[in-house]
Write a protein that holds these residues in place. Structure first.
Motif, short mmCIF file in Angstrom:
data_model
loop_
_atom_site.label_atom_id
_atom_site.label_comp_id
_atom_site.label_asym_id
_atom_site.label_seq_id
_atom_site.Cartn_x
_atom_site.Cartn_y
_atom_site.Cartn_z
N LEU A 1 -11.59 -2.01 -6.53
CA LEU A 1 -12.16 -2.75 -5.41
C LEU A 1 -11.76 -4.23 -5.49
N ARG B 1 0.83 -1.22 0.00
CA ARG B 1 0.00 0.00 0.00
C ARG B 1 0.86 1.26 0.00
N PHE C 1 -4.02 -6.09 -1.89
CA PHE C 1 -3.39 -5.16 -0.94
C PHE C 1 -3.65 -5.59 0.50
N ASP C 2 -4.79 -6.23 0.74
CA ASP C 2 -5.09 -6.74 2.07
C ASP C 2 -4.23 -7.96 2.39
N GLU D 1 -8.31 -4.74 -4.18
CA GLU D 1 -8.06 -4.49 -2.77
C GLU D 1 -7.70 -5.76 -2.02
#
Length: 401
Positions: A377, A10, A383-384, A380
């Motif tokens: 989205l 991130r 990135f998580d 994401e």
């Protein structure tokens, strides 16, 4: 471990290339820990070397940057006049993009979903051809969406009610990756709230096509509301006794600022620009062409609709005081001509001096905002948890087997 991997990933996305030493200082980690994390991200093909870092205090070091060219998220959209898709890699680069016109009001729900699934399959094939893998799909739909059930409870302009969009799409796609569903205005707002840009962390995004909606981003986070229905700006009552809206009520903001309102004001019913068979981009290009030629009716229509946009934006700005009102969708295509009327009514409608510091901005994403937000989205998840993407050595071993 996956949490720290995500922190590094991130930081590179939001702040750009930096050295391992700088990452360690910014994230409060040891240099050896960061070196190990960067090494693992490199093995997964998510970061790469980016040259020597200069202009930073201390000894120059080799910087790293986001890579992720082999990882894609797909964003998709169901709207009244079209279905569309886009595939973005982890760095935000467009890998594939498709759009197909249709009239959702004249088609069965099943046929619209089938056409979207065909477009997603085509996009996924493009991703594979580019040597990448799809990690998820996020679909934006026009209307009220119950996110706990992925159910479109009311889609006034689509003419849909209680459609289990999520279940229907997952059943058709049969994909191993996650399939997410969200309101198209929310996805457009996500796309406009640029990571790492402090000027875009508190914004009100107004997304217009046939319907009007949007999203509220506060401190970089999308506000969804108690049941996920926030952002239905188009159904504020601004003109009691006015035109009946697709939702069944009278005087909604959508009736005076939606695309239909502009076309009704700008042209007679038999004017070619009113023909639904003409592509939306072409219709708006014609409106702009007429405005450039000084056509008085077109200019008056843009001024009239712009005034109503400013009135509604002023109501919303009084409530949330955003740093910017970002005009997306069709508003972005004709917004320069509308801007004076919008700003005039916004300033007049906001109690705070100078509109409380709220500025008017035009999206550069236009009609791709919702699908771009959907792709972001879908990404994401990486990135998580970057471990969702296998190491390249693992991928080779899988292929050998």
């Amino acid at each position: 471990m996956s949490g720290n991997l995500g922190l590094v990933l991130r930081r590179l996305r939001d702040q750009g290339p930096r050295s391992r030493a700088r990452l360690a200082a910014e994230l409060g980690l040891t240099r050896s820990a960061v070196s190990a994390l960067v090494g693992e991200l490199e093995e997964r093909g998510l970061v790469r070397a980016a040259g020597v870092e200069r202009g930073h205090v201390g000894r120059p070091g080799t910087s790293v940057e986001l890579d992720g060219h082999a990882v894609c998220g797909i964003g998709a959209e169901i709207n009244v006049n079209h279905v569309s898709t886009i595939a973005l890699d982890l760095g935000g680069n467009v890998i594939a993009e498709h759009r197909a016109g249709l009239d959702a009001n004249k088609l069965a729900v099943e046929e619209v979903l089938d056409r979207l699934v065909a477009l997603i399959a085509r996009t996924e094939a493009d991703v594979r051809s580019a040597g990448a893998e799809t990690v998820g799909v996020a679909v934006g739909v026009a209307g009220l969406l119950d996110r706990t059930r992925d159910m479109l409870t009311v889609g006034p302009n689509l003419g849909w009610r209680d459609v289990p969009v999520g279940a229907e799409l997952r059943g058709r796609l049969g994909a191993a990756y996650p399939v997410l569903v969200d309101n198209e205005g929310n996805l457009a707002a996500m796309a406009e709230a640029l990571p790492g840009d402090p000027a875009r962390q508190d914004v009100l995004v107004i997304f217009g096509e046939v319907g009007v909606g949007g999203g509220i981003v506060a401190d970089g986070r999308l506000l969804r509301g108690r049941q996920g229905y926030a952002g239905e700006f188009g159904h504020m009552i601004v003109q009691p006794g006015g035109r009946r809206c697709g939702c069944g009520r009278v005087g909604c903001w959508e009736t005076v600022v939606g695309l239909r309102a502009l076309l009704d004001a700008a042209a007679d019913p038999d004017d070619p620009v009113r023909d639904p068979a003409l592509g939306l981009d072409d219709r708006l290009a014609e409106i702009n062409r007429r405005a450039d030629l000084g056509d008085t009716r077109t200019l008056a229509a843009l001024d009239q609709v712009g005034g109503w946009v400013g009135i509604g934006a002023g109501i919303l700005a009084n409530a949330i005081n955003p740093g910017a009102v970002v005009l997306s969708g069709y508003f972005a295509e004709v917004g320069e001509r509308m801007r004076p009327a919008i700003e005039e009514q916004l300033t007049a409608g906001v109690l705070a001096p100078q509109a409380g510091g709220t500025r008017v901005e035009l999206s550069t994403l236009g009609f791709t905002a919702a699908v771009r937000g959907g792709a972001a989205l879908a990404l994401e998840a990486v990135f998580d948890d970057p471990t969702l993407v296998g190491r390249r050595t693992e991928a080779v071993s899988e292929g050998v087997r």
